[in-house]
Design an enzyme around this catalytic site. Structure first.
Site, short mmCIF file in Angstrom:
data_model
loop_
_atom_site.label_atom_id
_atom_site.label_comp_id
_atom_site.label_asym_id
_atom_site.label_seq_id
_atom_site.Cartn_x
_atom_site.Cartn_y
_atom_site.Cartn_z
N ARG A 180 0.80 -1.25 0.03
CA ARG A 180 0.02 0.02 0.01
C ARG A 180 0.99 1.23 -0.02
O ARG A 180 0.63 2.16 -0.50
CB ARG A 180 -1.06 -0.02 1.44
CG ARG A 180 -2.26 -0.72 1.08
CD ARG A 180 -3.18 -0.73 2.27
NE ARG A 180 -2.41 -0.94 3.41
CZ ARG A 180 -3.05 -1.02 4.59
NH1 ARG A 180 -4.17 -0.71 4.79
NH2 ARG A 180 -2.22 -1.66 5.52
N ARG A 181 2.16 1.22 0.61
CA ARG A 181 3.03 2.48 0.65
C ARG A 181 4.34 2.18 0.22
O ARG A 181 5.12 1.52 0.64
CB ARG A 181 3.15 2.72 2.15
CG ARG A 181 1.92 3.31 3.01
CD ARG A 181 2.01 3.33 4.41
NE ARG A 181 2.41 2.34 5.11
CZ ARG A 181 3.22 2.22 6.19
NH1 ARG A 181 3.76 3.33 6.72
NH2 ARG A 181 3.16 1.13 6.80
N VAL A 228 -3.56 -20.92 10.59
CA VAL A 228 -3.96 -21.59 11.65
C VAL A 228 -2.51 -22.05 12.75
O VAL A 228 -1.82 -22.66 12.12
CB VAL A 228 -4.78 -22.61 11.68
CG1 VAL A 228 -5.29 -23.33 13.01
CG2 VAL A 228 -6.03 -22.61 10.94
N GLY A 283 3.40 -5.46 23.15
CA GLY A 283 3.10 -5.94 21.78
C GLY A 283 2.24 -7.20 21.27
O GLY A 283 2.33 -7.44 20.39
N ASP A 295 -10.81 -14.44 16.08
CA ASP A 295 -9.59 -14.85 15.60
C ASP A 295 -9.56 -16.31 15.96
O ASP A 295 -9.54 -17.19 15.03
CB ASP A 295 -8.49 -14.31 16.10
CG ASP A 295 -7.16 -15.08 15.56
OD1 ASP A 295 -6.62 -14.42 14.47
OD2 ASP A 295 -6.62 -15.74 16.28
N LYS A 330 -10.25 -19.85 13.23
CA LYS A 330 -9.55 -20.85 13.26
C LYS A 330 -10.16 -22.18 13.35
O LYS A 330 -9.81 -23.29 12.53
CB LYS A 330 -8.15 -20.59 14.05
CG LYS A 330 -7.28 -19.61 13.60
CD LYS A 330 -6.26 -19.04 14.92
CE LYS A 330 -5.43 -17.96 14.28
NZ LYS A 330 -4.68 -17.30 15.48
N GLY A 376 3.70 -14.01 14.68
CA GLY A 376 4.93 -13.68 14.83
C GLY A 376 5.49 -13.58 13.16
O GLY A 376 5.15 -14.52 12.66
#
Lengths: 429, 429
Positions: B47-48, B133, B188, B202, B206, B305
């Site tokens: 997008r950027r 998943v 985070g 979420d 799954k 991650g």
């Protein structure tokens, strides 16, 4: 869906083979839907044809396994005989006559994997063997396929249920090795001759297979350092507990820190109770995998038994049949990295050493000097004295096996060291 | 080995995409050896475009994802954008233009898996999504392939790392939900808007994907019962501890005892500390699978991650590229059993119910009568009285969700019941 069935020849109809045959019958519709064609049991090779085998048409039973694999109309041969011969010749003949092969034969794969893979490839056929390592646990496929885009650095696992049962029993009851082995035998977890399990031949074969797949390199049974668990004592477990550890028979396959070589070994080791492998109980298996990108993974489940092993065999059967229908083959042998397998002396780990020493001043200084001279750095020392005798328990930092052996040899020659009571590696930290 | 490279288009270059690109570069030789041909990053849609992306040739970067997937020379499209649109249109377009697709998009797969699989099949291409998943954990492939010869009865797992981190923190420190969430956000582990995680959207996506694969049936996101974990309290953890349990947010996919239907649900539940899932700490994921032949298996690892998710994506990329070279496709959609998905009311499990009651004689008899009238059998009751108030903690035997709801409604209407403090399911026994 194709209506003409794929033909399966079953070599061996013992604990695993009879389960394979049973599930092929009871789950026939599911297997057909998942493969895209029905599968038919076309022949069963056995040693004792007179034995009654429930659910198997006696017409299918033969003692001539060679004729069965040579028939030419067999799509897949399932080999659950075990041992080197006649399994090796039968598998090779099967490839030459157009069949793919699903095997559960760890000893054969560890010894002759390269030649068998070459025979499969030469005939454009599949050789699958998920059941050869850790029974029902999906492990070969995850290592070979799921982690194919990653770099595996370490595979460490409990891959023998018999010895895990024995060690777990020693841990939980304080029993000695023989007592725990007797219970395992009585419960059917250990065979009458337990040598293959307790001397770690079985685990070593699995380590060779896992190391080969994980590192895309050739690792044979002879390359695997092997130490059984018959000398693990109740005292070792007591020492382990004091360190917050337990003892497991571990198969460990590692890539060297510089990436230029690999090692594979099987031996008893202390691991911290906080490590996921420490809580693997009874006859269960579990394998811990460390890779660059995925990090730490663990696979856990029953490592043996008729039905669990049959589950792995049938998963392979579905895959091989699907490949056959599409005219493709699955991922075959992969040994492109050709990394050397280093000897045990180059393995680096930590050690727990228990010494019987004279109870007089200066002994610790002497002992510490010997460790220092051999470049083995000490992490902790615990001294316990009683009645003129004393014991020294030393836990080291990471050092090579060769350095540790040199240290122990020098310690033995000290007048003040009466004996080396035990040496055990410490893993999983 | 083929020297002409397979061309890969990367849609999205965030946390996961940048790791995919990095590993494609750093592990290029290994990937080529494992695939049998080199792979080349042929375009990256972002997008950027002005953002500097280390290691990625700026010439490859485009904002026109549609043009990229329409190029016609792309072998594999890797979609790591997430969300429904434009991902859905891009994937469909990719199939129409001859590419196979590797996706990490759980929301899209859970909502439109059937249509996407149909598009893949219509164009004879692959759709792989191991990364959708449980991140790096090999799970889709083991369920779809390793267990293809088995019958899966239950899949129960911790499939959301954020909520497991929060619950683990509450368990180990006694913190309340908000405090633990704040820590997860600061570290985070939780996003600024944590709704998708804490309200279990979420995990529900799954669960839909896992149930579909495990039971070879069509399970959509809307079929999954969903209950978030924002109302779990420190008091719930205290109750769980008294029972020798902890609390986890579990995704549970089950085949009914009669085999005629399936259920899928996500909610917080108590599980015994002895259960392997109880010791899954921090942001790790783990999935427990029960099948007819294999028995109990568990898969454990990092569930999210950049690098772990990239590991799963790249494993799929290798498989899809291998299929492309051999002209085959992997196992696609499998919904042949067409089992109905039962509503939550038919789910059978155990319950832990905490009631605030008047501290006077006869209350327990009244409460027990209500349970009996609704066919819910009581396992244990614990009464605690203080200052004219009392609490009753009831743990039931297995009963349907509908019966339990009827029971709770009737309890609320009793004069002697001041309130229902908490209701929690008890799993894993």
């Amino acid at each position: 869906m194709r209506t003409r069935p794929l033909k399966v020849a079953l070599l061996g109809c013992g604990v695993v083979g009879s389960e394979v045959a049973r599930i092929m019958t009871t789950h026939a519709d599911d297997l057909a839907a998942r493969i895209g064609a029905p599968v038919e049991l076309a022949g069963v090779a056995v040693r004792r044809p007179s034995k009654v085998r429930e659910g198997i048409d006696p017409e299918l039973v033969t003692t001539d396994a060679t004729a069965l694999v040579k028939r030419g109309d067999i799509d897949v041969v399932v080999e659950v005989i075990g041992g080197i011969e006649p399994a090796r010749s039968l598998i090779t003949t099967a490839f030459e006559h157009g069949a793919s092969v699903v095997s559960a034969n760890k000893a054969l794969l560890a010894q002759d994997g390269a030649a068998l893979h070459a025979a499969a490839e030469a005939n454009n056929r599949d050789l699958y063997y998920e059941a050869a390592v850790a029974g029902a646990i999906p492990l070969i496929r995850p290592l070979r396929e799921s982690l194919a885009g990653d770099k595996i650095n370490r595979v460490m696992g409990i891959v023998n249920g018999t010895t895990n049962f024995i060690l777990d029993k020693m841990d939980s009851t304080g029993a000695g090795y023989q007592e725990a082995l007797d219970e395992a035998t009585a419960l059917g977890y250990a065979e009458a001759d337990p040598t293959a399990d307790v001397e770690a031949f079985d685990a070593a074969a699995k380590a060779a297979i896992l190391a080969g797949i994980a590192f895309h390199t050739r690792v044979r049974l002879d390359d695997v350092y092997r130490e059984g668990m018959t000398e693990v004592t109740a005292a070792d477990f007591a020492s382990a507990k004091e360190m917050g550890c337990t003892i497991k028979l571990l198969a460990i396959c590692e890539r060297a820190a510089d990436g230029g070589s690999v090692t594979a070994r099987v031996h008893p080791a202390m691991i911290p109770l906080s490590h996921p492998l420490a809580s693997v109980r009874g006859a269960y298996n579990a394998v811990f995998v460390e890779s660059d990108a995925a990090g730490q993974l663990m696979f856990y489940g029953p490592g043996a038994g008729g039905a669990p092993t049959a589950s792995a065999v049938l998963g392979d059967l579905v895959a091989v049949c699907r490949n056959k229908l599409s005219g493709a083959t699955g991922p075959g042998d992969s040994a492109y990295t050709q990394l050397p397998v280093s000897p045990m002396g180059e393995v680096v780990t930590r050690y727990h050493i228990s010494l019987d020493v004279a109870d007089k001043p200066g002994v610790l200084a002497q002992v510490a000097t010997v460790f220092a001279e051999h470049g083995v750095s000490i992490d902790t020392v615990r001294q316990q004295g009683k009645d003129g005798e004393a014991s020294l328990v030393v836990v080291t930092h990471r050092a090579s096996d060769a350095s540790l052996n040199g240290t122990v040899e020098a310690l033995r020659s000290l007048d003040t060291v009466r004996g080396v009571a035990s040496i055990m590696r410490v893993e999983g930290e």
